[in-house]
Write a protein that holds these residues in place. Structure first.
Motif, PDB file in Angstrom:
ATOM      1  N   ASN A  80       8.574   5.664   6.365  1.00 19.13           N
ATOM      2  CA  ASN A  80       9.912   5.086   6.418  1.00 19.13           C
ATOM      3  C   ASN A  80       9.944   3.776   7.207  1.00 19.13           C
ATOM      4  O   ASN A  80      10.674   2.844   6.857  1.00 19.13           O
ATOM      5  N   GLU A  81       9.122   3.649   8.243  1.00 14.66           N
ATOM      6  CA  GLU A  81       9.079   2.410   9.024  1.00 14.66           C
ATOM      7  C   GLU A  81       8.396   1.286   8.235  1.00 14.66           C
ATOM      8  O   GLU A  81       8.827   0.134   8.291  1.00 14.66           O
ATOM      9  N   ILE A  82       7.340   1.616   7.523  1.00 14.48           N
ATOM     10  CA  ILE A  82       6.637   0.609   6.713  1.00 14.48           C
ATOM     11  C   ILE A  82       7.546   0.094   5.614  1.00 14.48           C
ATOM     12  O   ILE A  82       7.638  -1.119   5.377  1.00 14.48           O
ATOM     13  N   LEU A  83       8.245   1.014   4.934  1.00 18.00           N
ATOM     14  CA  LEU A  83       9.143   0.594   3.862  1.00 18.00           C
ATOM     15  C   LEU A  83      10.302  -0.239   4.395  1.00 18.00           C
ATOM     16  O   LEU A  83      10.704  -1.226   3.777  1.00 18.00           O
ATOM     17  N   VAL A 116       0.852  -1.205   0.000  1.00 18.57           N
ATOM     18  CA  VAL A 116       0.000   0.000   0.000  1.00 18.57           C
ATOM     19  C   VAL A 116       0.880   1.245   0.000  1.00 18.57           C
ATOM     20  O   VAL A 116       0.646   2.189  -0.766  1.00 18.57           O
ATOM     21  N   ALA A 117       1.917   1.256   0.827  1.00 19.25           N
ATOM     22  CA  ALA A 117       2.830   2.404   0.903  1.00 19.25           C
ATOM     23  C   ALA A 117       3.537   2.621  -0.429  1.00 19.25           C
ATOM     24  O   ALA A 117       3.683   3.759  -0.887  1.00 19.25           O
ATOM     25  N   GLN A 118       3.973   1.545  -1.066  1.00 11.81           N
ATOM     26  CA  GLN A 118       4.646   1.676  -2.361  1.00 11.81           C
ATOM     27  C   GLN A 118       3.682   2.206  -3.425  1.00 11.81           C
ATOM     28  O   GLN A 118       4.044   3.063  -4.238  1.00 11.81           O
ATOM     29  N   GLY A 126       4.709  12.350   6.160  1.00 14.67           N
ATOM     30  CA  GLY A 126       5.474  11.145   6.425  1.00 14.67           C
ATOM     31  C   GLY A 126       4.668   9.952   6.885  1.00 14.67           C
ATOM     32  O   GLY A 126       5.217   8.915   7.230  1.00 14.67           O
ATOM     33  N   LEU A 127       3.327  10.085   6.887  1.00 22.28           N
ATOM     34  CA  LEU A 127       2.448   8.993   7.307  1.00 22.28           C
ATOM     35  C   LEU A 127       1.656   8.471   6.109  1.00 22.28           C
ATOM     36  O   LEU A 127       1.218   9.245   5.268  1.00 22.28           O
TER      37      LEU A 127
END
Length: 122
Positions: free
Chosen positions: A110-113, A66-68, A93-94
């Motif tokens: 950044n944490e999800i990636l 989802v983040a990508q 950043g969220l």
């Protein structure tokens, strides 16, 4: 069959723009101008995040995907929209899911990636 998210924007998205913008951001592409996959790297692996068939869409199985997809949408000046009309975006950043006035935070981009494509449990 999973839940589809699609990249939408007012101007049509052409393959040349897709390849240029996503290539500059470190995404990869496998396939032809008519049909293929957009890929993202994590560690030593390469993972499909979306399908290109004249439009860009994906069926994510993790917050990472989802983040990508949200990152790719933002780079293309587009919105990431779900089947139920909700949208997904990166703000401050969220990674967020937005539905009307309600917002659900997936977490820090950044944490999800960094966590990678850990598949959701069914």
């Amino acid at each position: 069959m999973g839940y589809e998210l699609r990249v939408e924007r007012p101007a049509p998205l052409g393959f040349a723009e897709l390849a240029t913008v996503l290539g500059q951001a470190g995404f990869e592409f496998r396939g032809s101008q008519e049909k293929g996959e957009v890929l993202a790297r994590h560690g030593d692996g390469v993972h499909a995040i979306a399908i290109w068939d004249g439009a860009l869409s994906g069926t994510p199985e993790s917050d990472w995907q989802v983040a990508q997809l949200a990152r790719a949408s933002a780079l293309l000046g587009a919105r990431l929209v779900g089947e139920d009309g909700e949208s997904y975006a990166i703000r401050d950043g969220l990674v967020e899911q937005l539905n009307g006035s309600a917002a659900y935070e997936f977490g820090k981009l950044n944490e999800i990636l960094a966590a990678g494509p850990t598949v959701w449990r069914q």
